[in-house]
Design a protein around this motif. Sequence first.
Motif, PDB file in Angstrom:
ATOM      1  N   ASP A 137      10.781  74.637  75.565  1.00 60.59           N
ATOM      2  CA  ASP A 137      11.362  74.616  76.766  1.00 60.59           C
ATOM      3  C   ASP A 137      10.902  73.649  77.602  1.00 60.59           C
ATOM      4  N   PHE A 138       9.622  73.655  77.487  1.00 59.36           N
ATOM      5  CA  PHE A 138       8.780  72.703  78.416  1.00 59.36           C
ATOM      6  C   PHE A 138       9.272  71.244  78.052  1.00 59.36           C
ATOM      7  N   GLU A 139       9.340  71.139  76.922  1.00 57.31           N
ATOM      8  CA  GLU A 139       9.773  69.485  76.411  1.00 57.31           C
ATOM      9  C   GLU A 139      11.220  69.132  76.868  1.00 57.31           C
ATOM     10  N   GLU A 140      12.094  70.192  76.610  1.00 55.60           N
ATOM     11  CA  GLU A 140      13.347  70.082  77.229  1.00 55.60           C
ATOM     12  C   GLU A 140      13.450  69.967  78.414  1.00 55.60           C
ATOM     13  N   GLU A 141      12.826  70.725  79.382  1.00 56.69           N
ATOM     14  CA  GLU A 141      12.699  70.595  80.948  1.00 56.69           C
ATOM     15  C   GLU A 141      12.217  69.258  81.461  1.00 56.69           C
ATOM     16  N   LEU A 142      11.215  68.672  80.819  1.00 48.45           N
ATOM     17  CA  LEU A 142      10.638  67.544  81.052  1.00 48.45           C
ATOM     18  C   LEU A 142      11.735  66.322  80.697  1.00 48.45           C
ATOM     19  N   ALA A 143      12.409  66.554  79.432  1.00 50.74           N
ATOM     20  CA  ALA A 143      13.243  65.557  79.181  1.00 50.74           C
ATOM     21  C   ALA A 143      14.534  65.320  79.978  1.00 50.74           C
ATOM     22  N   ASP A 144      14.929  66.554  80.640  1.00 52.59           N
ATOM     23  CA  ASP A 144      16.182  66.620  81.660  1.00 52.59           C
ATOM     24  C   ASP A 144      15.719  66.317  82.878  1.00 52.59           C
ATOM     25  N   ALA A 145      14.478  66.450  83.328  1.00 55.46           N
ATOM     26  CA  ALA A 145      13.914  66.059  84.740  1.00 55.46           C
ATOM     27  C   ALA A 145      13.985  64.680  85.225  1.00 55.46           C
ATOM     28  N   ASP A 146      14.225  64.294  86.380  1.00 56.45           N
ATOM     29  CA  ASP A 146      13.989  63.070  87.110  1.00 56.45           C
ATOM     30  C   ASP A 146      12.390  63.148  87.523  1.00 56.45           C
ATOM     31  N   LEU A 147      11.558  62.394  86.409  1.00 56.27           N
ATOM     32  CA  LEU A 147      10.240  62.260  86.688  1.00 56.27           C
ATOM     33  C   LEU A 147       9.962  61.271  87.860  1.00 56.27           C
ATOM     34  N   ASP A 148      10.925  60.554  88.298  1.00 53.49           N
ATOM     35  CA  ASP A 148      10.480  59.943  89.559  1.00 53.49           C
ATOM     36  C   ASP A 148      10.297  60.678  90.436  1.00 53.49           C
ATOM     37  N   GLY A 149      10.944  61.682  90.804  1.00 60.33           N
ATOM     38  CA  GLY A 149      10.977  62.626  91.818  1.00 60.33           C
ATOM     39  C   GLY A 149       9.696  63.513  91.314  1.00 60.33           C
ATOM     40  N   GLN A 150       8.376  63.367  91.745  1.00 58.26           N
ATOM     41  CA  GLN A 150       7.294  63.644  91.337  1.00 58.26           C
ATOM     42  C   GLN A 150       7.226  65.445  91.657  1.00 58.26           C
ATOM     43  N   PRO A 151       7.842  65.849  92.558  1.00 52.96           N
ATOM     44  CA  PRO A 151       7.663  67.194  92.889  1.00 52.96           C
ATOM     45  C   PRO A 151       8.334  68.194  91.894  1.00 52.96           C
ATOM     46  N   CYS A 152       9.458  67.485  91.207  1.00 54.37           N
ATOM     47  CA  CYS A 152       9.973  68.351  90.047  1.00 54.37           C
ATOM     48  C   CYS A 152       9.031  68.328  88.772  1.00 54.37           C
ATOM     49  N   GLY A 153       8.486  67.131  88.453  1.00 55.16           N
ATOM     50  CA  GLY A 153       7.525  66.852  87.236  1.00 55.16           C
ATOM     51  C   GLY A 153       6.254  68.221  87.613  1.00 55.16           C
ATOM     52  N   ARG A 154       5.659  68.057  88.735  1.00 54.93           N
ATOM     53  CA  ARG A 154       4.797  68.964  89.177  1.00 54.93           C
ATOM     54  C   ARG A 154       5.022  70.121  88.998  1.00 54.93           C
ATOM     55  N   ALA A 155       6.374  70.712  89.596  1.00 55.52           N
ATOM     56  CA  ALA A 155       6.620  72.095  89.469  1.00 55.52           C
ATOM     57  C   ALA A 155       6.928  72.760  88.129  1.00 55.52           C
ATOM     58  N   ILE A 156       7.446  71.676  87.177  1.00 54.02           N
ATOM     59  CA  ILE A 156       7.411  72.043  85.619  1.00 54.02           C
ATOM     60  C   ILE A 156       6.238  72.329  85.112  1.00 54.02           C
ATOM     61  N   ALA A 157       5.208  71.308  85.455  1.00 52.26           N
ATOM     62  CA  ALA A 157       3.565  71.607  84.751  1.00 52.26           C
ATOM     63  C   ALA A 157       2.997  72.574  85.300  1.00 52.26           C
TER      64      ALA A 157
ATOM     65  N   LEU B 294      -0.519  66.235  80.918  1.00 50.00           N
ATOM     66  CA  LEU B 294       0.397  66.645  79.777  1.00 50.00           C
ATOM     67  C   LEU B 294       0.150  66.897  78.614  1.00 50.00           C
ATOM     68  N   ALA B 295      -0.515  66.110  78.235  1.00 50.81           N
ATOM     69  CA  ALA B 295      -1.205  66.068  76.632  1.00 50.81           C
ATOM     70  C   ALA B 295      -2.061  67.448  76.558  1.00 50.81           C
ATOM     71  N   GLU B 296      -2.804  67.892  77.419  1.00 45.22           N
ATOM     72  CA  GLU B 296      -3.496  69.098  77.481  1.00 45.22           C
ATOM     73  C   GLU B 296      -2.815  70.323  77.630  1.00 45.22           C
ATOM     74  N   LEU B 297      -1.602  70.205  78.353  1.00 47.60           N
ATOM     75  CA  LEU B 297      -0.462  71.143  78.679  1.00 47.60           C
ATOM     76  C   LEU B 297       0.133  71.528  77.692  1.00 47.60           C
ATOM     77  N   ARG B 298       0.539  70.442  76.707  1.00 46.19           N
ATOM     78  CA  ARG B 298       1.333  70.609  75.480  1.00 46.19           C
ATOM     79  C   ARG B 298       0.493  71.431  74.537  1.00 46.19           C
ATOM     80  N   PHE B 299      -0.948  70.954  74.449  1.00 50.20           N
ATOM     81  CA  PHE B 299      -1.819  71.569  73.371  1.00 50.20           C
ATOM     82  C   PHE B 299      -2.000  72.948  73.712  1.00 50.20           C
TER      83      PHE B 299
END
Length: 173
Positions: free
Chosen positions: A22-42, A4-9
């Motif tokens: 937008d990326f930061e907002e989506e991450l903040a709003d996401a349920d990161l325990d559900g990994q597919p959601c986090g992977r989809a955003i990344a 995530l740090a490399e992607l932010r950079f």
Amino acid sequence: MSTLAELRFALGIWGFPGDLHDFEEELADADLDGQPCGRAIAQAYRHRVMLRCDPQAMAALMRTTDDVAHELGQRMRRRGRCSVSQALLGDSAEKLLAGLTASEQAAVESVCRCIGEDPDSERARGLPDADPRSSSWAVDVLPEATGGRGVSVIYRYDAALDAVLVLWLIAGP
């Protein structure tokens, strides 16, 4: 961009305007325990950086509305259709499709059917447009669904023709 740090950079330097926020907002709003959601955003934002850093991809995205409408009209006439229920692949996308695995190609074809019926579906993410008369989008498919790499389908909807032209494909992590 494997962390995530490399992607932010990368988003801060090469992303489209507003992507990092937008990326930061989506991450903040996401349920990161559900990994597919986090992977989809990344994946979606990684592919946006890949799109932005590829001169040919950006040229495809920045095509004028008239140019896209002309190609869509030609392709529709060749197929003998007045309207489409599936997105049509542009020249660049056809060449890129040939380089994908069979399962990745099947995923792209599935997306094309969906966006042909509903170009601005909830799965689509807006992209910067060449001019105010156009509407460009990306639909992302996770590696789990392709049996290979993640794929993003970049397309333009032409309201006057009620048709979709796939401009570019991105395959990668």
